[in-house]
Structures are given as structure tokens and as C-alpha cells.
Design a protein around this motif. Sequence first.
Motif, PDB file in Angstrom:
ATOM      1  N   THR A   1      -6.243  -3.620   2.612  1.00  0.00           N
ATOM      2  CA  THR A   1      -5.553  -3.334   1.349  1.00  0.00           C
ATOM      3  C   THR A   1      -6.202  -2.152   0.631  1.00  0.00           C
ATOM      4  O   THR A   1      -5.921  -1.905  -0.541  1.00  0.00           O
ATOM      5  N   THR A   2      -7.040  -1.416   1.343  1.00  0.00           N
ATOM      6  CA  THR A   2      -7.793  -0.319   0.727  1.00  0.00           C
ATOM      7  C   THR A   2      -6.893   0.765   0.155  1.00  0.00           C
ATOM      8  O   THR A   2      -7.141   1.277  -0.943  1.00  0.00           O
ATOM      9  N   ASP A   3      -5.839   1.139   0.875  1.00  0.00           N
ATOM     10  CA  ASP A   3      -4.970   2.209   0.389  1.00  0.00           C
ATOM     11  C   ASP A   3      -4.341   1.838  -0.953  1.00  0.00           C
ATOM     12  O   ASP A   3      -4.226   2.674  -1.857  1.00  0.00           O
ATOM     13  N   CYS A   4      -3.939   0.592  -1.090  1.00  0.00           N
ATOM     14  CA  CYS A   4      -3.356   0.127  -2.342  1.00  0.00           C
ATOM     15  C   CYS A   4      -4.371   0.233  -3.478  1.00  0.00           C
ATOM     16  O   CYS A   4      -4.071   0.776  -4.548  1.00  0.00           O
TER      17      CYS A   4
ATOM     18  N   SER B   1      -0.293  -6.461   4.519  1.00  0.00           N
ATOM     19  CA  SER B   1      -1.528  -5.751   4.867  1.00  0.00           C
ATOM     20  C   SER B   1      -1.199  -4.547   5.724  1.00  0.00           C
ATOM     21  O   SER B   1      -0.045  -4.352   6.142  1.00  0.00           O
ATOM     22  N   ALA B   2      -2.220  -3.767   6.017  1.00  0.00           N
ATOM     23  CA  ALA B   2      -2.033  -2.573   6.839  1.00  0.00           C
ATOM     24  C   ALA B   2      -1.624  -2.902   8.268  1.00  0.00           C
ATOM     25  O   ALA B   2      -1.021  -2.070   8.956  1.00  0.00           O
TER      26      ALA B   2
ATOM     27  N   ASN C   1       0.568  -1.429   0.921  1.00  0.00           N
ATOM     28  CA  ASN C   1      -0.135  -0.146   0.838  1.00  0.00           C
ATOM     29  C   ASN C   1       0.783   1.044   0.562  1.00  0.00           C
ATOM     30  O   ASN C   1       0.317   2.191   0.534  1.00  0.00           O
TER      31      ASN C   1
END
Length: 400
Positions: free
Chosen positions: A193-196, A341-342, A383
Motif C-alpha cells: 500500500t506504499t504508493d497510496c 493491494s499492489a 494504489n
Amino acid sequence: MGIRPVYVIGTCDTKEEELTYACARIRAVGGRAVLVDVGTSAPGKAPDVTAAEVAAHHPEGAGAVMGGTDRGHAVAAMAEALTHWLLAQPDIGAVLGLGGSGNTALVTQAMRALPVGVPKLMVSTVASGQVAPYVGASDLGMVYSVTDVAGLNAISRKVIGNAAHAAAAMALNPVPEGERDLPGLGITMFGVTTDCVTRLRAQLDGVFEAYVFHATGTGGAAMEKLADSGLVAALLDVTATEVADYLVGGVMPCTPDRYGAPARTGLPWVGSVGAVDMVNFGARDTVPAKFEGRQFLIHNPQITLMRTTPEENTAIGHFIAEKLNLCHGPVSLFLPLGGVSAVDVPGMPFHDPQADEALFTAIRETFRATDTRRLTELPHAINDPAFADAMAAEIRRMTA
């Protein structure tokens, strides 16, 4: 206000020599020491706060702690009494505990109840092992005693003395409050979820000071600890993978109290269901045999991900919605219908529309919308920039 004291806590019936020595070292460097006895079998000779005084803070009175024959019950009751007593002290400079496994469990329970930022040190015989049950989500420091806390010797004097000096230094030199112009914002993140979260941080830069928590079990608990301590103004709870681990049996579970802080505090909460498509395990050969035949993704040699099933997603959806229904402050839950999720998007290994739909259906059926509790469904994956933008706009609206 004067010098805030270091509360030195232990069982004077068995550790009075070591506790008294720690107090002497604190005073020797200019600190103020208060010896607190939490022994349950015999009174100490000369504590500043007696075990009976502490026991009197038990919700059922001192009799619930003292006078019984079951030591385990007495220790558990004293831990509850100490928690209430310690929270009632308005002038804590630091807390220093000394002891073996029993006193470590007793004292650290009370330490964990203190707000983040209050100095806490525990000199313990069990500090070199698995300390998660003692530390939890607090900023509690564990110091291994090396030798047993059973009399003073050349080793224990050094270890206890160093810890006493450290506690005294923290009490004598409190960290000044920063000139924080921006309110704090707790955010949960996982790799998928890093991009989000990255886009959310960029969108909210200059509006909030972001505190990002890795959703590894203690991450969500740490964020909620800050909420309970009044150290954040709002929560942006993007990632819920800890719930999947809790319900299915992964290695990064939340506790049953997940989402308890927004219910208790009424803080603005905007969140989603990020990364509930996976349950986390260690290396592939550590996955329990009962999960053989399931779909796995090797994240790295130490982390194995297992795809959640429709049935598991139904349970996850019910858990999250039921918890949020207990919140009476502003709540806004966003569902990313394009993937959680990605790796849960078309062409990626965990893409499973049936499992996702089971999650969304469970939430729709359980979530009770009100004027302050909203459910928003968007066609985007978690994302996608548009999904983060919608969440950012909502947290701005809530906190305007």
C-alpha cells in the motif's frame, strides 16, 4: 515544579537491596528517587510508597491484592493496582523497574499504560529474549540484567547503576516540546500500500505532520497508542493486514482492541482495507501444515504471503465494520473495488475478485452508516492516485 522524581519500582520483600542501590545512584547524580514497593508477601523495610498504598488503588480495594495465598493472582492484582496508582501520579520524571520475570510482567503492565514520551526503563532477567509481551506498543526500554537480580555484585552494580543514571538523566533533562505547527496524523502502511500512502503524504504535506506506521502487528497498536495518548489529531488507517493475520493465524496480528482508539477518543478516522488479501508468515517452511494447498507468494526469504479466501474475507469485513460501528466520532471507510493491494489487481498473483467481493459484501451488510459514519465505494485500486486523492480530500474535510 522542581525536579520530577524517578519512581523506582520493585518487590522490596526480595529485591530491596538492589532497589535501594538504584535510588542511591539516582540521588548521587542529582536526581530525585521515590522507592515504590509492589511486593505481595511481606512489607519492605523503608519504601517511600508501601505495597499497601499501591494495593489500595485496585478497583476492588487492597483486599483484592493483599492477604491471599495464590501468588499468581496477587501479582496480577498488584499489576492492576500499580497501573491505577502510576496513572494518578502527576509528576513522573521517569519510571525504573528492577526484577525477574514476575516483577517484569507486573511493572511493565503499568508502564505500558503511561503515555508515549514518559521515560520507562526495565532492568530484567528476561530482557534478552522475546520481549514483545512486555513492551507492546509502548516506548519502553528493556535492559538485560546479565546476572540475576539477586543481590549486588560487580556486574549488577554496573548494570543497575547505568540504568539508574540513564533514568535520572531523562528525568533531569526532559525533551522540550517542539514548535510543531502542524497537527499529527497517524497513517498505516504496508509494502503493497506504499504508493497510496506516499501520495497521501504528498497531498497532505503542509496540513499534517505524518507519522507512518508499518502494519506489522505492533505498528497499528503503536498508532492507536499515540491516539490514546493525545499525540495525533486524526487517523488515516489505510492498511488492515493485521486483521487478516489476527483472524487467520499469521505472524503479524493485531489485538482484539484494533480500532479501539478511535472509539475511545472520537478522533477523526479515515481508513480502508489495504492488504487484507494476504496473511503474513515467516520463511516458507514455517507456514503451518494446515495451510498446505493454499496460494502463496514468496515476498523474500523471510516473509511468505498467503492469499485470503472468500470465507476469510467475509470474517475480516465483519470484524472491521463491527469495530467501526462502535466509533461515535467522524468515521469514513473507503472500499477500493479495483483491488486492495499492489498484488490484488489484474495480472498480479493475488487478484481474486470473488474474495474481494466477499469482503465488500460483508462490510456493506454490517457497517451502520450515520451522519458521522460514512461508507464510500470507489472503482479504483487502492494504489490508484484517484483513490488516495479521495481519502486526502475526506480527511481535510473532517478536520477543517
